[in-house]
Design an enzyme around this catalytic site. Structure first.
Site, PDB file in Angstrom:
ATOM      1  N   TYR A  76      19.540   3.690  -2.496  1.00 20.33           N
ATOM      2  CA  TYR A  76      18.219   3.746  -3.147  1.00 20.33           C
ATOM      3  C   TYR A  76      18.026   2.542  -4.061  1.00 20.33           C
ATOM      4  O   TYR A  76      16.959   1.955  -4.122  1.00 20.33           O
ATOM      5  CB  TYR A  76      18.070   5.043  -3.959  1.00 20.33           C
ATOM      6  CG  TYR A  76      16.666   5.216  -4.478  1.00 20.33           C
ATOM      7  CD1 TYR A  76      15.691   5.853  -3.716  1.00 20.33           C
ATOM      8  CD2 TYR A  76      16.295   4.678  -5.717  1.00 20.33           C
ATOM      9  CE1 TYR A  76      14.387   5.971  -4.167  1.00 20.33           C
ATOM     10  CE2 TYR A  76      14.983   4.788  -6.170  1.00 20.33           C
ATOM     11  CZ  TYR A  76      14.042   5.439  -5.399  1.00 20.33           C
ATOM     12  OH  TYR A  76      12.748   5.539  -5.843  1.00 20.33           O
ATOM     13  N   THR A 129     -10.164 -10.498   4.488  1.00 14.73           N
ATOM     14  CA  THR A 129     -10.663  -9.130   4.321  1.00 14.73           C
ATOM     15  C   THR A 129      -9.928  -8.348   3.221  1.00 14.73           C
ATOM     16  O   THR A 129     -10.534  -7.916   2.240  1.00 14.73           O
ATOM     17  CB  THR A 129     -10.560  -8.378   5.658  1.00 14.73           C
ATOM     18  OG1 THR A 129      -9.215  -8.502   6.137  1.00 14.73           O
ATOM     19  CG2 THR A 129     -11.517  -8.962   6.685  1.00 14.73           C
ATOM     20  N   ASP A 219      -1.660 -17.388  -0.742  1.00 15.77           N
ATOM     21  CA  ASP A 219      -1.366 -16.421   0.309  1.00 15.77           C
ATOM     22  C   ASP A 219      -0.521 -17.180   1.332  1.00 15.77           C
ATOM     23  O   ASP A 219      -1.033 -17.952   2.140  1.00 15.77           O
ATOM     24  CB  ASP A 219      -2.668 -15.914   0.933  1.00 15.77           C
ATOM     25  CG  ASP A 219      -2.422 -14.884   2.027  1.00 15.77           C
ATOM     26  OD1 ASP A 219      -1.301 -14.868   2.580  1.00 15.77           O
ATOM     27  OD2 ASP A 219      -3.337 -14.113   2.337  1.00 15.77           O
ATOM     28  N   ARG A 386     -14.110 -11.068  14.479  1.00 15.45           N
ATOM     29  CA  ARG A 386     -14.038 -11.699  13.166  1.00 15.45           C
ATOM     30  C   ARG A 386     -15.412 -12.295  12.913  1.00 15.45           C
ATOM     31  O   ARG A 386     -15.635 -13.483  13.047  1.00 15.45           O
ATOM     32  CB  ARG A 386     -12.969 -12.799  13.108  1.00 15.45           C
ATOM     33  CG  ARG A 386     -11.547 -12.317  13.256  1.00 15.45           C
ATOM     34  CD  ARG A 386     -10.860 -11.839  11.999  1.00 15.45           C
ATOM     35  NE  ARG A 386     -11.146 -10.495  11.580  1.00 15.45           N
ATOM     36  CZ  ARG A 386     -10.304  -9.748  10.837  1.00 15.45           C
ATOM     37  NH1 ARG A 386      -9.124 -10.219  10.493  1.00 15.45           N
ATOM     38  NH2 ARG A 386     -10.647  -8.551  10.435  1.00 15.45           N
ATOM     39  N   PHE A 453     -14.382  -2.906   9.705  1.00 15.86           N
ATOM     40  CA  PHE A 453     -14.038  -3.369  11.057  1.00 15.86           C
ATOM     41  C   PHE A 453     -12.907  -2.554  11.679  1.00 15.86           C
ATOM     42  O   PHE A 453     -12.813  -2.453  12.901  1.00 15.86           O
ATOM     43  CB  PHE A 453     -13.663  -4.860  11.049  1.00 15.86           C
ATOM     44  CG  PHE A 453     -12.558  -5.191  10.093  1.00 15.86           C
ATOM     45  CD1 PHE A 453     -12.829  -5.435   8.758  1.00 15.86           C
ATOM     46  CD2 PHE A 453     -11.237  -5.245  10.525  1.00 15.86           C
ATOM     47  CE1 PHE A 453     -11.811  -5.725   7.864  1.00 15.86           C
ATOM     48  CE2 PHE A 453     -10.212  -5.533   9.644  1.00 15.86           C
ATOM     49  CZ  PHE A 453     -10.501  -5.771   8.306  1.00 15.86           C
TER      50      PHE A 453
HETATM   51  N1  F0G Z   1      -3.255 -12.286   4.155  1.00 15.69           N
HETATM   52  C1  F0G Z   1      -3.507 -12.762   5.373  1.00 15.69           C
HETATM   53  C2  F0G Z   1      -3.840 -14.213   5.537  1.00 15.69           C
HETATM   54  C3  F0G Z   1      -3.461 -11.923   6.483  1.00 15.69           C
HETATM   55  O1  F0G Z   1      -3.718 -12.415   7.687  1.00 15.69           O
HETATM   56  C4  F0G Z   1      -3.151 -10.554   6.290  1.00 15.69           C
HETATM   57  C5  F0G Z   1      -3.130  -9.630   7.409  1.00 15.69           C
HETATM   58  C6  F0G Z   1      -2.882 -10.094   5.000  1.00 15.69           C
HETATM   59  C7  F0G Z   1      -2.947 -10.995   3.944  1.00 15.69           C
HETATM   60  C8  F0G Z   1      -2.567  -8.644   4.716  1.00 15.69           C
HETATM   61  O2  F0G Z   1      -1.286  -8.344   5.118  1.00 15.69           O
HETATM   62  O3  F0G Z   1      -1.586  -6.694   6.982  1.00 15.69           O
HETATM   63  O4  F0G Z   1       0.638  -7.046   5.881  1.00 15.69           O
HETATM   64  O5  F0G Z   1      -1.189  -5.895   4.671  1.00 15.69           O
HETATM   65  N2  F0G Z   1      -3.623  -9.911   8.506  1.00 15.69           N
HETATM   66  C9  F0G Z   1      -3.604  -9.125   9.722  1.00 15.69           C
HETATM   67  C10 F0G Z   1      -4.358  -9.880  10.796  1.00 15.69           C
HETATM   68  C11 F0G Z   1      -4.019  -7.709   9.580  1.00 15.69           C
HETATM   69  O6  F0G Z   1      -4.486  -9.311  11.888  1.00 15.69           O
HETATM   70  O7  F0G Z   1      -4.776 -11.017  10.580  1.00 15.69           O
HETATM   71  P1  F0G Z   1      -0.840  -6.916   5.707  1.00 15.69           P
END
Ligand code: F0G
Length: 462
Positions: A76, A129, A219, A386, A453
């Site tokens: 844990y 998103t 990011d 998209r 979406f």
């Molecule tokens: N940032 C980016 C640039 C992403 O593409 C995603 C997820 C996330 C954050 C969120 O991460 O899914 O692990 O919670 N993108 C997926 C896609 C869902 O299909 O582009 P997550």
């Protein structure tokens, strides 16, 4: 005799385990799509032939990663896999502090809650998103400061992920630096078509931000692809390794969040990392509330071991070259049929330009949603919308956001599909293109409140 113009490259791996897939009949696909409300997210995966919905968590792990799963330390607290992963985050991203989360959006949630106060503004190089939603849930307003070229699918700008410095300066002038906790940079920019930023642009953003005491957060979900494009396209980086470029990029940031389900070639995982001890301590405390103890963050020990090993593989030049090369192969083939797409081709996906593909369908009849459904019906190939559906509604007016980019994303999981799968996909898109004039749009009949979406339902306009 045919003379070779260029020698081919091939993937730096061979296949050891296979997962059977099959194409169901056209009548079955029509029924499945109707039952899914013309939303490819609502299809059952057993009804999909080639799954290009996303590259998120859909990757094939290496034998080395699978072997690592067997030495999962499921304690844990204080699992040895956690410490190995932390060491690799330090080594490959360059941040001293690290908090694991079960996936990317969990890290976005934590960072947004820590950094943003109600009434703040968060400039960024185009929205994503889940990122934007968490910034809004924390009381912030996202402001798009990406260069205009990013909104133009036909612009061949090599760094469409760059920040427009004037837009950034204008925002500071308008709302004041105190209301801007950080700049939210992503590389490459998913919604712009997988487009990278350049390091020279990043340095300029940093200079302005530093002058006003504004932090930079990244990011870094697909930062390996951004690093690859920097190596290929930016002056002075040709002889640098992917690893060195990632370290340099990260050095300009206060911290990063990562969905490990992409670059790290695993099926689940995420994390945040920072050089800011105070933010780290807050994040480490919040993770206990939302995810689990700070040494597992919602993950099993074995997942963290696979992530740690995935980081070592992601920086391998041959791996990333083959990945981006597959996307380019698909784009080049589609180009032969005159298919409208976002150019230059991105790092993780080909983005079909639904506005030019289906010019007779108005944006509020969801051209990209329609096109994704039609491609599935033609061949069982699953892509994703998209466009206007992903962009959601304006918080104040309640009206749809109408993004300039109305796209269908064909996304490539890492190490999963072969060149033959790409050929089949290309032929299907070409077939739908040849029938495009007879295609009708969609009407939305169910709309959830958040990230619509994923769950919205549609019916065909007769
Ligand atoms: N940032 C980016 C640039 C992403 O593409 C995603 C997820 C996330 C954050 C969120 O991460 O899914 O692990 O919670 N993108 C997926 C896609 C869902 O299909 O582009 P997550």
């Amino acid at each position: 005799m045919k003379k070779l113009k260029k020698r081919s490259w091939a993937e730096p791996w061979k296949i050891k385990v296979v997962e059977p897939i099959k194409m169901i009949t056209k009548a079955e696909r029509e029924k499945a799509m109707k039952e899914a409300g013309y939303n490819t997210f609502l299809l059952k995966s057993k009804d999909v032939y080639i799954d290009l919905l996303t590259d998120s968590g859909t990757n094939a792990m290496s034998d080395n990663q699978w072997a690592g799963m067997m030495i999962g330390d499921e304690a844990y607290a204080g699992s040895k896999n956690f410490y190995y992963l932390w060491d690799n985050v330090k080594k490959y991203y360059g941040f001293p502090y690290f908090v694991p989360t079960h996936q990317g959006r969990a890290a976005e949630h934590i960072i947004s809650q820590i950094m943003i106060k109600p009434g703040d503004f968060i400039p960024g190089n185009m929205y994503f998103t889940t990122t934007k939603l968490h910034q809004e849930l924390a009381g912030g307003t996202f402001v798009d400061v990406i260069i205009d070229e990013a909104h133009d699918p036909e612009s061949e700008h090599p760094f469409k992920g760059n920040v427009d410095l004037q837009k950034f300066k204008d925002l500071i002038k308008k709302v004041g630096a105190k209301k801007i906790p950080y700049v939210s940079i992503a590389g490459p920019v998913n919604m712009a078509g997988g487009q990278p930023f350049s390091i020279s642009n990043l340095k300029q953003v940093k200079k302005i931000a530093d002058k006003h005491g504004i932090k930079l957060w990244l990011d870094a979900t697909r930062i390996t692809e951004n690093a690859y494009f920097v190596k290929e396209r930016e002056r002075g980086y040709k002889s640098k390794s992917i690893s060195d470029i990632i370290l340099e990029i990260c050095s300009y940031f206060d911290g990063i969040w990562v969905s490990a389900k992409k670059d790290l070639m695993v099926n689940i995982g995420g994390f945040l990392a920072t050089r800011n001890k105070k933010v780290f301590e807050q994040a480490r405390n919040m993770v206990v509330v939302y995810e689990g103890l700070h040494t597992y963050g919602g993950l099993a020990g074995r997942d963290m071991e696979a992530m740690a090993r995935g980081i070592e593989e992601m920086v391998n030049y041959d791996n990333i070259h083959a990945r981006v090369g597959q996307v380019e192969y698909c784009g080049t083939k589609l180009e032969e049929f005159g298919i409208p797409m976002v150019k230059p081709f991105g790092g993780h996906a080909i983005f079909l330009d639904a506005k030019r593909f289906l010019p007779h369908i108005k944006q509020d009849e969801f051209p990209a949603q329609t096109l994704a459904a039609e491609i599935y019906i033609d061949s069982g190939v699953r892509g994703m919308e998209r466009g206007v559906v992903s962009a959601g509604r304006d918080k104040k007016t309640g009206k749809h956001h109408y993004p300039k980019l109305e796209l269908v994303r064909l996304t490539f999981p890492r190490r999963v599909y072969t060149q033959a799968h790409i050929d089949v996909t290309v032929e299907s898109v070409a077939e739908v293109f040849s029938l495009r004039k007879s295609i009708k749009g969609l009407k939305m009949i169910y709309e959830p409140k958040y990230l619509r979406f994923f769950q919205a339902r549609f019916k065909k306009i007769k």
